[in-house]
Design a protein around this motif. Structure first.
Motif, PDB file in Angstrom:
ATOM      1  N   UNK A   1       0.807  -1.227   0.000  1.00 38.81           N
ATOM      2  CA  UNK A   1       0.000   0.000   0.000  1.00 38.81           C
ATOM      3  C   UNK A   1       0.837   1.272   0.000  1.00 38.81           C
ATOM      4  N   UNK A   2       2.031   1.257   0.598  1.00 36.50           N
ATOM      5  CA  UNK A   2       2.831   2.488   0.661  1.00 36.50           C
ATOM      6  C   UNK A   2       4.253   2.152   1.086  1.00 36.50           C
ATOM      7  N   UNK A   3       5.134   3.142   0.920  1.00 32.13           N
ATOM      8  CA  UNK A   3       6.531   2.993   1.336  1.00 32.13           C
ATOM      9  C   UNK A   3       7.074   4.362   1.722  1.00 32.13           C
ATOM     10  N   UNK A   4       7.948   4.392   2.694  1.00 32.17           N
ATOM     11  CA  UNK A   4       8.535   5.658   3.120  1.00 32.17           C
ATOM     12  C   UNK A   4       9.957   5.431   3.614  1.00 32.17           C
ATOM     13  N   UNK A   5      10.775   6.497   3.548  1.00 29.32           N
ATOM     14  CA  UNK A   5      12.134   6.476   4.093  1.00 29.32           C
ATOM     15  C   UNK A   5      12.191   7.384   5.313  1.00 29.32           C
ATOM     16  N   UNK A   6      13.015   7.015   6.277  1.00 29.32           N
ATOM     17  CA  UNK A   6      13.110   7.785   7.516  1.00 29.32           C
ATOM     18  C   UNK A   6      14.562   7.777   7.995  1.00 29.32           C
ATOM     19  N   UNK A   7      15.140   8.968   8.166  1.00 30.52           N
ATOM     20  CA  UNK A   7      16.486   9.089   8.732  1.00 30.52           C
ATOM     21  C   UNK A   7      16.366   9.600  10.156  1.00 30.52           C
ATOM     22  N   UNK A   8      16.906   8.847  11.127  1.00 30.40           N
ATOM     23  CA  UNK A   8      16.844   9.227  12.540  1.00 30.40           C
ATOM     24  C   UNK A   8      18.251   9.341  13.097  1.00 30.40           C
ATOM     25  N   UNK A   9      18.521  10.449  13.785  1.00 32.29           N
ATOM     26  CA  UNK A   9      19.801  10.662  14.462  1.00 32.29           C
ATOM     27  C   UNK A   9      19.549  10.500  15.957  1.00 32.29           C
ATOM     28  N   UNK A  10      20.014   9.395  16.538  1.00 35.95           N
ATOM     29  CA  UNK A  10      19.781   9.108  17.952  1.00 35.95           C
ATOM     30  C   UNK A  10      20.863   9.768  18.802  1.00 35.95           C
ATOM     31  N   UNK A  11      20.429  10.588  19.754  1.00 35.68           N
ATOM     32  CA  UNK A  11      21.330  11.358  20.607  1.00 35.68           C
ATOM     33  C   UNK A  11      21.235  10.880  22.046  1.00 35.68           C
ATOM     34  N   UNK A  12      22.351  10.988  22.766  1.00 41.85           N
ATOM     35  CA  UNK A  12      22.342  10.590  24.171  1.00 41.85           C
ATOM     36  C   UNK A  12      23.531  11.234  24.872  1.00 41.85           C
TER      37      UNK A  12
ATOM     38  N   UNK B   1      25.389  18.870  25.398  1.00 44.76           N
ATOM     39  CA  UNK B   1      26.162  17.732  25.909  1.00 44.76           C
ATOM     40  C   UNK B   1      25.798  16.419  25.225  1.00 44.76           C
ATOM     41  N   UNK B   2      24.717  16.408  24.463  1.00 48.95           N
ATOM     42  CA  UNK B   2      24.286  15.173  23.811  1.00 48.95           C
ATOM     43  C   UNK B   2      25.163  14.867  22.601  1.00 48.95           C
ATOM     44  N   UNK B   3      25.461  13.578  22.443  1.00 45.18           N
ATOM     45  CA  UNK B   3      26.294  13.121  21.344  1.00 45.18           C
ATOM     46  C   UNK B   3      25.491  12.185  20.434  1.00 45.18           C
ATOM     47  N   UNK B   4      25.927  12.061  19.208  1.00 41.67           N
ATOM     48  CA  UNK B   4      25.291  11.144  18.269  1.00 41.67           C
ATOM     49  C   UNK B   4      25.710   9.710  18.618  1.00 41.67           C
TER      50      UNK B   4
END
Length: 525
Positions: free
Chosen positions: A43-54, A127-130
């Motif tokens: 039915x559908x397709x999508x792309x997602x880029x996530x940058x997780x920080x901590x 102070x958060x890093x990738x």
């Protein structure tokens, strides 16, 4: 594995539920081919880029959260650098970037207040890093039997210095299509290996990046109301126990983790307690088959836990030659026992068993009985008003009980405690605060009694363990001295003296008898 909170009796039928499965990324092409062949529709397709920080010590991950910035569609490296710069300055995202947060586990609830407190600290954003970057592609499929049942396949490329591919499949279905949806997955799983999981891809990514201490597994308490039906309450409690197990067993498979084994055992004991508590409402052939499916896992877990308990006992002993000899024996046997346990957890038969258990919870023949519409508040009041006085009578003569009888009392205390803990999330109306205070006092008293009796049980277990080793021909030939030393040490782990036991038993019993009944006032007219 995840699902919504139990449906309110006034809510419409067909409340949405979800199950999540991990799969090998190399099997995704085969999965897509099988979906098309089985009649599912893209039915559908999508792309997602996530940058997780901590934070440098992964404080956000340890709270059970994934946090960062993300954007849908194609993104360049310059786009990501600008997004991070704007985030550090506290500026709003541009070009489709937005801040996100979500639970790392698809099952365990999270408390956003702690995260908010952490992020409000001075220079918190700077102070958060990738931690890692996730480039995900999601494809959406509708299932062929109508309704709103669907699948979401997510394939992710995780970048944190190295590249790791991950994949998951999420099944979304309404309550009234549970049987069809799970049958579809069972058929699909015969061609493509699927594994029920309690993790998001984000949690798996944290762990593959070397942060294995995030989202430590713990018992999950479902949210219920006094008007929730007994059937819906049992389903929520049983699912919570399976979710707990799924989260814990990952730590066993990846890390040979002591706490993971303990939590796996707690999860399956809580499931067994739920079966016992709701019997005969959910009894019959289906319940018996479920117990049989889980027994092989329980046996392997028990063998690993016994060795862990013995090694913990030795940790407090002076390191003389006898202790060193026994520790060497136990550590060798622990390695072998954990390897066997991991084999059991990884076996296709175990996955088949877990899916059968979930299918029975969701769509077993027991779900067709209308008598299970009784409000859970009424059920709790009726059950505990009978079982607690009965347990009090059992505790009245602990001092005269045999070791076997005391062991059974400990087991019943544990079952009663777990049974009460199931309802810690019960909304009890105007008296909710008093209800929860009484319930937690009752649980604490049972835990004290259980611990008191458990110390004696550990001593009995140690003696039986080395006695069995002494009867094992292979162990005697290879480790005769170590087995003899272990038996000698176990013999010293004797139970308390009579006077000491009487004093401790009386104290634990009085604490239990002094608790106020938490279940009064829950029944609905």
């Amino acid at each position: 594995m995840r699902r919504r909170k139990p449906r309110d009796p006034a809510a419409p039928e067909g409340a949405e539920k979800t199950l999540r499965f991990a799969l090998d990324p190399n099997d995704c092409e085969l999965l897509l081919a099988r979906l098309s062949k089985a009649g599912a529709h893209w039915t559908a397709e999508t792309k997602l880029l996530s940058l997780y920080l901590d934070t440098p010590d992964c404080a956000i991950g340890k709270l059970g959260f994934g946090f960062g910035v993300r954007r849908r569609g194609d993104v360049t490296l310059n786009d990501t650098k600008e997004a991070l710069r704007r985030f550090a300055r506290g500026q709003p995202g541009v070009g489709g970037w937005s801040t996100f947060r979500h639970a790392l586990s698809v099952a365990a609830p999270t408390d956003a207040r702690e995260l908010q407190k952490l992020l409000r600290g001075p220079n918190a954003r700077q102070s958060l890093k990738l931690v890692y970057q996730s480039e995900a592609q999601q494809s959406f499929w509708s299932l062929p039997f109508g309704g709103d049942a669907s699948l979401v396949l997510e394939q992710a490329n995780i970048v944190n210095g190295i590249h790791t591919r991950l994949a998951s499949l999420t099944l979304i279905y309404p309550e009234n299509a549970a049987g069809l949806a799970l049958a579809f997955i069972a058929t699909l799983g015969k061609s493509v290996p699927l594994r029920l999981t309690g993790e998001t891809l984000a949690l798996t990514a944290y762990q593959t990046a070397g942060h294995s201490d995030v989202a430590t597994p713990a018992a999950i308490t479902p949210r219920l109301t006094a008007d929730t039906s007994v059937a819906a309450a049992f389903q929520a409690i049983a699912h919570a126990a399976i979710d707990h197990f799924l989260l814990a067993q990952v730590r066993v498979r990846r890390l040979h983790d002591v706490e993971g084994v303990h939590q796996c055992r707690v999860a399956l004991r809580r499931f067994s307690t739920a079966l016992r508590l709701f019997r005969p409402l959910i009894g019959g052939a289906g319940a018996k088959a479920v117990k049989e499916d889980l027994n092989r896992i329980k046996s392997s877990l028990r063998a690993a836990r016994d060795i862990d308990v013995l090694l913990a006992r030795l940790a407090g002993k002076d390191a003389d030659s006898a202790v060193a000899t026994v520790r060497k024996l136990l550590e060798a046997r622990r390695e072998k026992t954990y390897a066997a346990l991991v084999d059991v957890l990884n076996a296709p038969g175990t996955e088949d068993s877990l899916l059968r258990v979930v299918t029975w919870i969701e769509a077993g023949d027991w779900t067709a009985d209308a008598a299970r519409a009784e409000p859970i508040g009424t059920f709790v009041q009726r059950k505990f008003s009978k079982s607690v006085p009965k347990f009090h009578r059992r505790c009245a003569d602990l001092e005269e009980a045999s070791p076997a009888e005391r062991h059974q009392t400990r087991i019943r205390a544990k079952n009663l405690r777990y049974g009460a803990e199931f309802f810690d999330g019960l909304s009890a109306g105007a008296d909710a605060k008093a209800f929860r205070k009484r319930l937690r006092g009752f649980v604490a008293a049972l835990k004290k009694l259980q611990t008191f009796l458990g110390e004696e049980n550990d001593a009995e277990m140690a003696q039986h363990y080395f006695a069995r080793l002494a009867e094992d021909g292979d162990s005697v030939r290879a480790d005769a001295a170590a087995v003899a030393a272990g038996a000698a040490l176990a013999a010293k782990l004797r139970r308390r003296g009579k006077r000491q036991f009487h004093k401790g038993a009386e104290k634990a019993r009085e604490a239990l008898f002094d608790t106020k009944p938490f279940w009064t006032g829950l029944a609905r007219d």
